[in-house]
Design a protein around this motif. Sequence first.
Motif, PDB file in Angstrom:
ATOM      1  N   CYS A  24       0.788  -1.094   0.042  1.00 57.64           N
ATOM      2  CA  CYS A  24       0.035  -0.218   0.156  1.00 57.64           C
ATOM      3  C   CYS A  24       1.005   1.207  -0.078  1.00 57.64           C
ATOM      4  O   CYS A  24       1.892   1.286   0.830  1.00 57.64           O
ATOM      5  N   ALA A  25       0.471   2.175  -0.885  1.00 62.57           N
ATOM      6  CA  ALA A  25       1.463   3.255  -1.077  1.00 62.57           C
ATOM      7  C   ALA A  25       1.004   4.298   0.270  1.00 62.57           C
ATOM      8  O   ALA A  25       0.141   4.182   0.874  1.00 62.57           O
ATOM      9  N   GLY A  26       2.249   4.926   0.836  1.00 66.94           N
ATOM     10  CA  GLY A  26       2.067   5.818   2.131  1.00 66.94           C
ATOM     11  C   GLY A  26       1.313   7.010   1.744  1.00 66.94           C
ATOM     12  O   GLY A  26       1.064   7.516   0.318  1.00 66.94           O
ATOM     13  N   SER A  27       1.203   7.808   2.810  1.00 67.13           N
ATOM     14  CA  SER A  27       0.214   9.039   2.296  1.00 67.13           C
ATOM     15  C   SER A  27       0.985  10.239   1.593  1.00 67.13           C
ATOM     16  O   SER A  27       0.372  10.949   1.114  1.00 67.13           O
ATOM     17  N   ASP A  28       2.397  10.009   1.631  1.00 68.21           N
ATOM     18  CA  ASP A  28       3.372  10.937   0.850  1.00 68.21           C
ATOM     19  C   ASP A  28       3.454  10.535  -0.702  1.00 68.21           C
ATOM     20  O   ASP A  28       4.144  11.042  -1.347  1.00 68.21           O
ATOM     21  N   SER A  29       2.805   9.286  -1.137  1.00 70.37           N
ATOM     22  CA  SER A  29       2.822   8.986  -2.357  1.00 70.37           C
ATOM     23  C   SER A  29       2.171  10.033  -3.333  1.00 70.37           C
ATOM     24  O   SER A  29       0.985  10.289  -3.068  1.00 70.37           O
ATOM     25  N   GLU A  30       2.582  10.437  -4.249  1.00 71.98           N
ATOM     26  CA  GLU A  30       2.044  11.285  -5.298  1.00 71.98           C
ATOM     27  C   GLU A  30       1.491  10.349  -6.535  1.00 71.98           C
ATOM     28  O   GLU A  30       2.144   9.475  -7.050  1.00 71.98           O
ATOM     29  N   PRO A  31       0.118  10.541  -6.757  1.00 70.39           N
ATOM     30  CA  PRO A  31      -0.372   9.674  -7.619  1.00 70.39           C
ATOM     31  C   PRO A  31       0.040  10.086  -8.816  1.00 70.39           C
ATOM     32  O   PRO A  31       0.188  11.094  -9.244  1.00 70.39           O
ATOM     33  N   ALA A  60       1.322   0.053  -4.796  1.00 69.12           N
ATOM     34  CA  ALA A  60      -0.181  -0.121  -4.295  1.00 69.12           C
ATOM     35  C   ALA A  60      -0.912  -0.850  -4.988  1.00 69.12           C
ATOM     36  O   ALA A  60      -2.197  -0.665  -4.828  1.00 69.12           O
ATOM     37  N   CYS A  61      -0.439  -1.518  -6.132  1.00 65.36           N
ATOM     38  CA  CYS A  61      -1.350  -2.241  -6.872  1.00 65.36           C
ATOM     39  C   CYS A  61      -1.839  -3.658  -5.905  1.00 65.36           C
ATOM     40  O   CYS A  61      -0.778  -4.354  -5.329  1.00 65.36           O
ATOM     41  N   ASP A 229      -5.361   1.082  -8.802  1.00 69.71           N
ATOM     42  CA  ASP A 229      -5.578   0.550 -10.209  1.00 69.71           C
ATOM     43  C   ASP A 229      -4.079   0.400 -10.766  1.00 69.71           C
ATOM     44  O   ASP A 229      -3.421   1.239 -10.294  1.00 69.71           O
ATOM     45  N   CYS A 230      -3.739  -0.431 -11.488  1.00 70.37           N
ATOM     46  CA  CYS A 230      -2.579  -0.590 -12.220  1.00 70.37           C
ATOM     47  C   CYS A 230      -2.537  -1.183 -13.547  1.00 70.37           C
ATOM     48  O   CYS A 230      -3.418  -2.081 -13.683  1.00 70.37           O
TER      49      CYS A 230
END
Length: 490
Positions: A24-31, A60-61, A229-230
């Motif tokens: 899971c991507a952290g909260s600081d990951s940029e989409p 985060a996929c 999504d990925c």
Amino acid sequence: MDKTIDSMRAAGLALLLSLGLVGCAGSDSEPAGETQSAAGGASGEPASGPVRDQYPFGVACGWQAASNIDTANIAFPDESAKYWVALVPMLPETRLRIDGAYPQARYFSYNVYDPILRPTDALADREIAPVTGGLNPFVQTRRPAADAWGDPYTAYVEFTGQPDSPSPNTLYAGETSLGPLPVPQPALTALIYRVYIPDEGLDFDGGVGLPILTLETRDGDIELLPTADCVEPLLPTLGDTVPSLGFNDVLEDADFIDDPFLARPGTVPIGDPESDSRVFYGLPSTVVNVLRGVFGLPVPEGVETALPAGGGFLSNIHNAYSTNLFSRTYGNIVMIRAKAPTFREQPGVALGDEQLRYWSVCQNDLPTQRYVGCVADYQAHLDEQGYFTMMVSDAADRPTNAVAENAIDWMPWGPYVDALLIYRHMLPDTRFEQAIHNVPQGTPPIEVMGDYLPQPAYCLREIVESAGPRAADIFAACRAYTESLSRGGL
């Protein structure tokens, strides 16, 4: 404790485990930007279903890995399919929700697995009902219009044993087997999503993207871990950012060194002159066959029939397999030949009248579990009798008459001592009694399959080229050579 407190505890535990197991991507990951969910329609218009952010490199996929011809060519895969893998934490009072869409493809399915890579439950495309108002194109009596593909569906993985009356669109991953006894599954299961033969011009996702996985409470009230999504997962290509190295192409083109010592029968203890077709039932019987065929140990015939079945090597519940193990010590060419079943989308075969959904033959290496090449049903060239003939050799040893015009499909051997030809049958029609699926353990396959059972042969280039252009005559000459080997001749 009441249900709300239990759900909150499950949510916290799920989050901690899933950070490591599902990704899971952290909260600081940029989409990387908004993207249409897997439930988008084939026309490109969005359909009902979740829309997630897409992150770079496949992080985060919900899917951690995908099959790849070069870097993830393991567990005897099929060249006409792609597999996506998710490792799912099975936490109390939770389930996995799958939001997907029907791909434009020959077949898709979901399987769940136990720790020794045996499938424990599965859902085939035709068993998955669409959301209200949708259409499942895999159960129609005729091929639907293009806009029927891409309709959304929702399926679930429950972390319990299968009940007497399973719920629709549901797999059960909570139990495995220890011999005849059901036992609880450990805290993790593997989920594999397969797609075979997408329509022309489409990627293996069949034009609808990958299904989205969400860990939620069993009542569906709380989403514990929605995933992004990925296009491709993190492994093995960092979300499809690592270019192909062409490793399998190198293996295809490799010629094994012709060594007179290795050419002596029995020098390398793999295979035997008969190389009879064996049906794959599971890991225990496979171990017995390896001890007998690879290491030459005198394991009595019939021992494997007392061992449990159940599959293995990430096998697909909807497939049944027969195998032929060959060795270079008996010839630089190997072959199998059998009557070909009809398949879905075969010209001249009405939808619903086919004997199998799909069949194929792949040339594999037993120790590495890689395929070198495969021939799918629609690629095979049948002779006037309706038989396929598959031939394997090094490119340097390929006979000049081993060509499609003579109804012979040739595959490269690769740089291996052994050749393991795997023949797949998928989702047989109930009227097709000769399917591999119908061979009981302990029954000689020929008694059930008849002409549909592959017959093996070793050969030499000069024998093939002197037999003429007809596949039947070539195979007959090679069978005569093989039988002489079994008698100790040549």
